[in-house]
Design an enzyme around this catalytic site. Structure first.
Site, PDB file in Angstrom:
ATOM      1  N   CYS A 166      -9.058  -1.693   8.793  1.00 34.20           N
ATOM      2  CA  CYS A 166      -8.204  -2.327   7.792  1.00 34.20           C
ATOM      3  C   CYS A 166      -6.796  -1.751   7.746  1.00 34.20           C
ATOM      4  O   CYS A 166      -5.976  -2.174   6.933  1.00 34.20           O
ATOM      5  CB  CYS A 166      -8.867  -2.234   6.413  1.00 34.20           C
ATOM      6  SG  CYS A 166     -10.469  -3.058   6.374  1.00 34.20           S
ATOM      7  N   HIS A 306      -2.899  -0.322  -1.175  1.00 33.74           N
ATOM      8  CA  HIS A 306      -4.034  -0.872  -0.417  1.00 33.74           C
ATOM      9  C   HIS A 306      -4.955  -1.612  -1.377  1.00 33.74           C
ATOM     10  O   HIS A 306      -5.419  -2.697  -1.067  1.00 33.74           O
ATOM     11  CB  HIS A 306      -4.753   0.264   0.297  1.00 33.74           C
ATOM     12  CG  HIS A 306      -5.836  -0.166   1.217  1.00 33.74           C
ATOM     13  ND1 HIS A 306      -5.606  -0.997   2.293  1.00 33.74           N
ATOM     14  CD2 HIS A 306      -7.165   0.120   1.239  1.00 33.74           C
ATOM     15  CE1 HIS A 306      -6.750  -1.196   2.942  1.00 33.74           C
ATOM     16  NE2 HIS A 306      -7.710  -0.538   2.322  1.00 33.74           N
ATOM     17  N   GLU A 317      -6.964   6.162  -4.403  1.00 39.26           N
ATOM     18  CA  GLU A 317      -5.569   5.787  -4.190  1.00 39.26           C
ATOM     19  C   GLU A 317      -4.743   6.000  -5.449  1.00 39.26           C
ATOM     20  O   GLU A 317      -3.589   6.452  -5.373  1.00 39.26           O
ATOM     21  CB  GLU A 317      -5.469   4.335  -3.724  1.00 39.26           C
ATOM     22  CG  GLU A 317      -4.055   3.938  -3.333  1.00 39.26           C
ATOM     23  CD  GLU A 317      -3.960   2.563  -2.717  1.00 39.26           C
ATOM     24  OE1 GLU A 317      -2.908   2.239  -2.136  1.00 39.26           O
ATOM     25  OE2 GLU A 317      -4.931   1.780  -2.828  1.00 39.26           O
ATOM     26  N   LYS A 335      -4.166  -7.826  -2.795  1.00 37.58           N
ATOM     27  CA  LYS A 335      -5.545  -8.261  -2.590  1.00 37.58           C
ATOM     28  C   LYS A 335      -6.147  -8.908  -3.829  1.00 37.58           C
ATOM     29  O   LYS A 335      -7.163  -9.599  -3.731  1.00 37.58           O
ATOM     30  CB  LYS A 335      -6.400  -7.090  -2.112  1.00 37.58           C
ATOM     31  CG  LYS A 335      -6.043  -6.601  -0.713  1.00 37.58           C
ATOM     32  CD  LYS A 335      -6.945  -5.458  -0.272  1.00 37.58           C
ATOM     33  CE  LYS A 335      -6.560  -4.937   1.109  1.00 37.58           C
ATOM     34  NZ  LYS A 335      -5.279  -4.198   1.117  1.00 37.58           N
ATOM     35  N   HIS A 340      -9.307  -9.430   0.654  1.00 40.21           N
ATOM     36  CA  HIS A 340      -9.096  -8.383   1.655  1.00 40.21           C
ATOM     37  C   HIS A 340      -9.118  -9.002   3.040  1.00 40.21           C
ATOM     38  O   HIS A 340     -10.172  -9.371   3.556  1.00 40.21           O
ATOM     39  CB  HIS A 340     -10.186  -7.320   1.511  1.00 40.21           C
ATOM     40  CG  HIS A 340      -9.912  -6.055   2.262  1.00 40.21           C
ATOM     41  ND1 HIS A 340      -8.980  -5.965   3.270  1.00 40.21           N
ATOM     42  CD2 HIS A 340     -10.452  -4.802   2.141  1.00 40.21           C
ATOM     43  CE1 HIS A 340      -8.950  -4.730   3.736  1.00 40.21           C
ATOM     44  NE2 HIS A 340      -9.831  -4.008   3.082  1.00 40.21           N
ATOM     45  N   PHE A 399     -11.742   1.895   7.570  1.00 36.21           N
ATOM     46  CA  PHE A 399     -12.971   2.570   7.993  1.00 36.21           C
ATOM     47  C   PHE A 399     -12.692   3.388   9.246  1.00 36.21           C
ATOM     48  O   PHE A 399     -11.883   3.005  10.100  1.00 36.21           O
ATOM     49  CB  PHE A 399     -14.060   1.547   8.290  1.00 36.21           C
ATOM     50  CG  PHE A 399     -14.790   1.033   7.065  1.00 36.21           C
ATOM     51  CD1 PHE A 399     -14.418   1.395   5.788  1.00 36.21           C
ATOM     52  CD2 PHE A 399     -15.872   0.175   7.217  1.00 36.21           C
ATOM     53  CE1 PHE A 399     -15.098   0.917   4.675  1.00 36.21           C
ATOM     54  CE2 PHE A 399     -16.562  -0.312   6.117  1.00 36.21           C
ATOM     55  CZ  PHE A 399     -16.181   0.054   4.842  1.00 36.21           C
TER      56      PHE A 399
END
Length: 412
Positions: A166, A306, A317, A335, A340, A399
């Site tokens: 991502c 993010h 975050e 998002k 996402h 990831f």
């Protein structure tokens, strides 16, 4: 502010295809409205989570706009080709007359053509190997979108396909900036694409506990930084930016939308899916991007987060932002509107950060009344905020422990 370690590069073109709209202007309008785009998805019917955020462009229309080459393209490649065409046109460039040897294409992709992979697996199981398409091996490669854009534009310079899950879009822009700085190209068409909203992908993320389960009200499911967030919403899309050295852009009289002034890329080296405790790797990426740009933390006016809407990710975050940027810059998280977009998310969000700088407007986070009280963030919610944003950062985490932060500045 001090001198950065690498010269800034100009963003001269944008191309976007997202669940909020077909094209950059439509996407920007949709994101500024701050309304979620998630809806029940027939392709996911019968699954525990049966909703997603789709680009409002049918396969038939996508193929018509691409033209004769569409027959050999998976959806992620088609989205990338159209976004790249828009970005190049927006930059005022003509692929028919440029020196293609000096044009790079750097397009990230996380999962790639999973719909085609799953469809061919069904053919193999049900009808045997003779039923499998001869195009399968090429279709499912995660580099194929960058290859198709290269072919479509006649770009013969370095053609790369970073895959950092991502964070792929952010990685692509950082690599493109480095190619320009090293003199390996004069124009970089960079960004990311993803079209992996499939039953298998959805089921996998559901089993991992990563998806929102608000099946009754999908439009309100993605709610970054909210106290009652419960996971992200699968999405697709493509975002492409045209980057040039500032001197080259000035020499041809190009409009400069914004400047990419710093990049930071790090790894957690901790866990395949869980972020490092205290978001140490993400913090290092943010501090590296600022140092690369010659900026201090207090120079940052705005954060494009993010913000996936997961309990653990948003908490880490938020703590990172509060710790490194205690002066409370404004925060948005696209998002909430877009879902996402996996590998495409970082490029789409970088493009939206460029538009925030250019238009001096911060879009709101969808489905957020106020952030969870423990976060202490200045989240923009409910309506757009007019703000004189001069410096912004865009976060992307993936990831595998990938962290990428881009620092962008207003051009004038």
């Amino acid at each position: 502010m001090t001198a950065g370690t690498t010269a800034p590069v100009a963003v001269t073109g944008l191309g976007l295809l997202t669940p909020a709209g077909d094209g950059t202007d439509a996407t920007w309008d949709g994101v500024r409205r701050g309304l979620g785009t998630a809806a029940h998805d027939p392709a996911l019917h019968g699954l525990p989570v049966d909703f997603s955020c789709r680009v409002p462009l049918s396969s038939e229309e996508l193929g018509r706009r691409i033209g004769r080459a569409a027959w050999r393209m998976a959806r992620n490649s088609g989205l990338a080709v159209l976004a790249a065409r828009e970005a190049v046109l927006d930059a005022g460039l003509d692929p028919g007359s440029w020196d293609g040897d000096r044009v790079a294409v750097v397009l990230g992709c996380g999962l790639g053509a999973d719909a085609e992979r799953e469809a061919q697996a069904v053919r193999l199981r049900e009808s045997g190997p003779e039923a499998v398409s001869a195009l399968t091996s090429a279709l499912v490669l995660s580099n194929m979108a960058s290859g198709e854009v290269s072919i479509d534009l006649g770009a013969r310079g370095p053609v790369l396909a970073p895959n950092t899950a991502c964070a792929s879009g952010g990685s692509a822009l950082a690599v493109a900036r480095d190619l320009l700085a090293a003199g390996r190209c004069d124009i970089a068409v960079a960004g990311a694409t993803e079209a992996a909203v499939t039953p298998l992908v959805c089921a996998g993320f559901w089993r991992a506990g990563a998806l929102s389960r608000r099946t009754g009200t999908p439009v309100g499911a993605s709610r970054p930084f909210a106290a009652d967030r419960d996971g992200f919403v699968l999405a697709e899309g493509a975002g492409v930016l045209v980057l040039e050295r500032t001197g080259d852009a000035a020499a041809r009289g190009a409009r400069v939308r914004a400047l990419l002034v710093g990049c930071g890329s790090t790894a957690d080296a901790h866990h395949p899916t869980a972020p490092a405790p205290g978001a140490r790797g993400a913090e290092a990426a943010l501090r590296t991007a600022l140092s690369d740009a010659g900026l201090a933390p207090h120079d940052v006016d705005h954060v494009n987060a993010h913000g996936t809407s997961t309990p653990l990710g948003d908490a880490g975050e938020a703590a990172l932002i509060a710790r490194v940027l205690p002066h409370r810059p404004s925060v948005t998280a696209p998002k909430g509107v877009l879902g996402h977009g996996l590998g495409a998310a970082g490029a789409i969000e970088a493009a939206l950060t460029v538009l925030t700088l250019q238009h001096r407007t911060v879009p709101p986070i969808a489905n957020l009344g106020a952030p969870a009280p423990e976060f202490g963030l200045d989240c923009v919610s409910k309506e757009p905020r007019r703000q004189d944003v001069r410096v912004a950062v865009s976060h992307s985490f993936g990831f595998g422990g990938h962290n990428v932060v881009l620092a962008l500045a207003r051009a004038s």
